[in-house]
Design an enzyme around this catalytic site. Structure first.
Site, PDB file in Angstrom:
ATOM      1  N   HIS A 110     -12.549  -3.159   2.404  1.00  0.00           N
ATOM      2  CA  HIS A 110     -11.030  -3.242   2.821  1.00  0.00           C
ATOM      3  C   HIS A 110     -10.908  -3.053   4.052  1.00  0.00           C
ATOM      4  O   HIS A 110     -10.520  -3.924   5.029  1.00  0.00           O
ATOM      5  CB  HIS A 110     -10.287  -2.458   1.805  1.00  0.00           C
ATOM      6  CG  HIS A 110      -8.857  -2.423   1.744  1.00  0.00           C
ATOM      7  ND1 HIS A 110      -7.991  -1.849   0.831  1.00  0.00           N
ATOM      8  CD2 HIS A 110      -7.882  -2.762   2.949  1.00  0.00           C
ATOM      9  CE1 HIS A 110      -6.801  -2.170   1.075  1.00  0.00           C
ATOM     10  NE2 HIS A 110      -6.697  -2.494   2.399  1.00  0.00           N
ATOM     11  N   GLU A 153       1.054  -1.362  -0.022  1.00  0.00           N
ATOM     12  CA  GLU A 153       0.194   0.013   0.069  1.00  0.00           C
ATOM     13  C   GLU A 153       0.877   1.360  -0.144  1.00  0.00           C
ATOM     14  O   GLU A 153       0.361   2.330   0.303  1.00  0.00           O
ATOM     15  CB  GLU A 153      -0.869   0.002   1.282  1.00  0.00           C
ATOM     16  CG  GLU A 153      -1.961  -1.160   1.162  1.00  0.00           C
ATOM     17  CD  GLU A 153      -3.128  -1.079   0.050  1.00  0.00           C
ATOM     18  OE1 GLU A 153      -2.932  -0.355  -0.962  1.00  0.00           O
ATOM     19  OE2 GLU A 153      -3.746  -1.812   0.285  1.00  0.00           O
ATOM     20  N   HIS A 167      -2.756   2.193   8.570  1.00  0.00           N
ATOM     21  CA  HIS A 167      -3.780   1.600   7.677  1.00  0.00           C
ATOM     22  C   HIS A 167      -3.970   0.151   8.302  1.00  0.00           C
ATOM     23  O   HIS A 167      -2.889  -0.360   8.776  1.00  0.00           O
ATOM     24  CB  HIS A 167      -3.543   1.243   6.249  1.00  0.00           C
ATOM     25  CG  HIS A 167      -4.082   0.394   5.542  1.00  0.00           C
ATOM     26  ND1 HIS A 167      -5.716   0.421   5.627  1.00  0.00           N
ATOM     27  CD2 HIS A 167      -3.904  -0.885   5.005  1.00  0.00           C
ATOM     28  CE1 HIS A 167      -6.083  -0.592   4.870  1.00  0.00           C
ATOM     29  NE2 HIS A 167      -4.875  -1.400   4.561  1.00  0.00           N
ATOM     30  N   HIS A 174      -7.173  -3.055   9.261  1.00  0.00           N
ATOM     31  CA  HIS A 174      -8.423  -3.801   8.890  1.00  0.00           C
ATOM     32  C   HIS A 174      -9.373  -4.192  10.151  1.00  0.00           C
ATOM     33  O   HIS A 174      -9.654  -5.156  10.405  1.00  0.00           O
ATOM     34  CB  HIS A 174      -8.196  -4.989   8.064  1.00  0.00           C
ATOM     35  CG  HIS A 174      -7.632  -4.934   6.695  1.00  0.00           C
ATOM     36  ND1 HIS A 174      -7.202  -5.951   5.986  1.00  0.00           N
ATOM     37  CD2 HIS A 174      -6.982  -3.940   6.260  1.00  0.00           C
ATOM     38  CE1 HIS A 174      -6.585  -5.487   4.956  1.00  0.00           C
ATOM     39  NE2 HIS A 174      -6.290  -4.389   5.016  1.00  0.00           N
ATOM     40  N   TYR A 213     -20.399  12.692  19.382  1.00  0.00           N
ATOM     41  CA  TYR A 213     -19.703  14.080  19.040  1.00  0.00           C
ATOM     42  C   TYR A 213     -18.193  13.708  18.844  1.00  0.00           C
ATOM     43  O   TYR A 213     -17.475  14.411  17.928  1.00  0.00           O
ATOM     44  CB  TYR A 213     -19.762  15.105  20.429  1.00  0.00           C
ATOM     45  CG  TYR A 213     -18.973  14.630  21.465  1.00  0.00           C
ATOM     46  CD1 TYR A 213     -17.590  14.816  21.618  1.00  0.00           C
ATOM     47  CD2 TYR A 213     -19.594  14.070  22.411  1.00  0.00           C
ATOM     48  CE1 TYR A 213     -17.012  14.445  22.666  1.00  0.00           C
ATOM     49  CE2 TYR A 213     -18.943  13.731  23.681  1.00  0.00           C
ATOM     50  CZ  TYR A 213     -17.541  13.906  23.981  1.00  0.00           C
ATOM     51  OH  TYR A 213     -16.811  13.710  24.944  1.00  0.00           O
ATOM     52  N   TYR A 256      -9.253  21.809  23.950  1.00  0.00           N
ATOM     53  CA  TYR A 256      -9.345  20.784  25.118  1.00  0.00           C
ATOM     54  C   TYR A 256      -7.910  20.283  25.425  1.00  0.00           C
ATOM     55  O   TYR A 256      -7.124  20.090  24.983  1.00  0.00           O
ATOM     56  CB  TYR A 256     -10.292  19.861  24.730  1.00  0.00           C
ATOM     57  CG  TYR A 256     -10.329  18.641  25.428  1.00  0.00           C
ATOM     58  CD1 TYR A 256     -11.318  18.556  26.478  1.00  0.00           C
ATOM     59  CD2 TYR A 256      -9.923  17.618  25.327  1.00  0.00           C
ATOM     60  CE1 TYR A 256     -11.272  17.615  27.487  1.00  0.00           C
ATOM     61  CE2 TYR A 256      -9.740  16.327  26.153  1.00  0.00           C
ATOM     62  CZ  TYR A 256     -10.852  16.385  27.360  1.00  0.00           C
ATOM     63  OH  TYR A 256     -10.640  15.342  27.991  1.00  0.00           O
TER      64      TYR A 256
END
Ligand code: 13P
Length: 213
Positions: free
Chosen positions: A155, A73, A92, A94, A113, A208
């Site tokens: 994917h 990838e 990345h 799965h 939220y 925050y």
């Protein structure tokens, strides 16, 4: 962090992805901006056996040492880092619930939220394209436009951030949201927060906690 520490931090994050249950086997991959290019996981090497020197350095032109084999990838890792100066790390994986939604072609709507953490009022689902292709990369870059995470149809998921720690945190959060949405769908059609409220939360989040300056 020096070169070796960065390489080790990538391996540590890979091991953590599997320990956290957000990835299986070697199906995930990670990249981190480094010098004039990026460091990326090698393809198909079990994380437990991965050594720092096996992490591949890739130039921003896609060049790499031909003796090494980067993740299949590498195209979307490279294209995201090229397109997004605000991003220094790409994760990345799965994760099961993200992948369930992605199989169904669903984006994550503003059910909670915390969706705002990914930069907008939805977490988009990029259309399907074969793994490792330029087509998939183009879909991923588009789905991430103005955002920090997306799903990939049939994917998995991509989370990005200004640091590897933040991208990893977001990857876990997106899987949590996917799990919550999946749970809601068992009961019915969940009510959604209005777009203005997500924008309000995004503004509040910017100030925050103990945010890094
Ligand atoms: P690697 O080539 O990084 O091992 O990844 C396989 C994969 O899951 C592609 O999505």
């Amino acid at each position: 962090m020096n070169d070796r520490e960065k390489r080790q931090s990538i391996i540590d994050a890979c091991l953590r992805m599997n320990a956290l249950g957000i990835n299986q086997g070697t199906s995930g991959n990670i990249s981190l901006r480094h010098e004039a290019g990026l460091l990326i996981t090698p393809t198909s090497i079990p994380y437990e056996a991965m050594q720092p020197e096996q992490i591949v350095y890739m130039g921003l032109d896609g060049s790499f040492d031909p003796a090494q084999r980067p993740s299949s990838e590498w195209r979307f890792h490279l294209d995201i880092l090229r397109a997004r100066p605000d991003v220094n790390a790409v994760v990345h994986a799965h994760p099961t619930y993200c992948t369930i939604l992605a199989i169904m072609g669903l984006e994550i709507p503003p059910i909670h939220y915390m969706v705002a953490c990914a930069g907008g009022d939805t977490i988009r689902c990029a259309p399907y394209a074969t793994f490792g292709t330029q087509e998939l990369s183009a879909h991923a870059v588009k789905a991430l436009d103005g955002r920090l995470a997306c799903l990939l149809e049939h994917h998995g998921m991509i989370a990005v951030g200004p640091s590897l720690a933040k991208a990893m945190w977001l990857a876990v959060e997106v899987e949590t949201l996917a799990r919550q949405y999946h749970g809601c769908l068992q009961i019915g059609k969940p009510p959604l927060l209005p777009t203005e409220e997500i924008e309000n939360v995004r503004t509040r989040m910017a100030g925050y906690g103990h945010a890094e300056k």
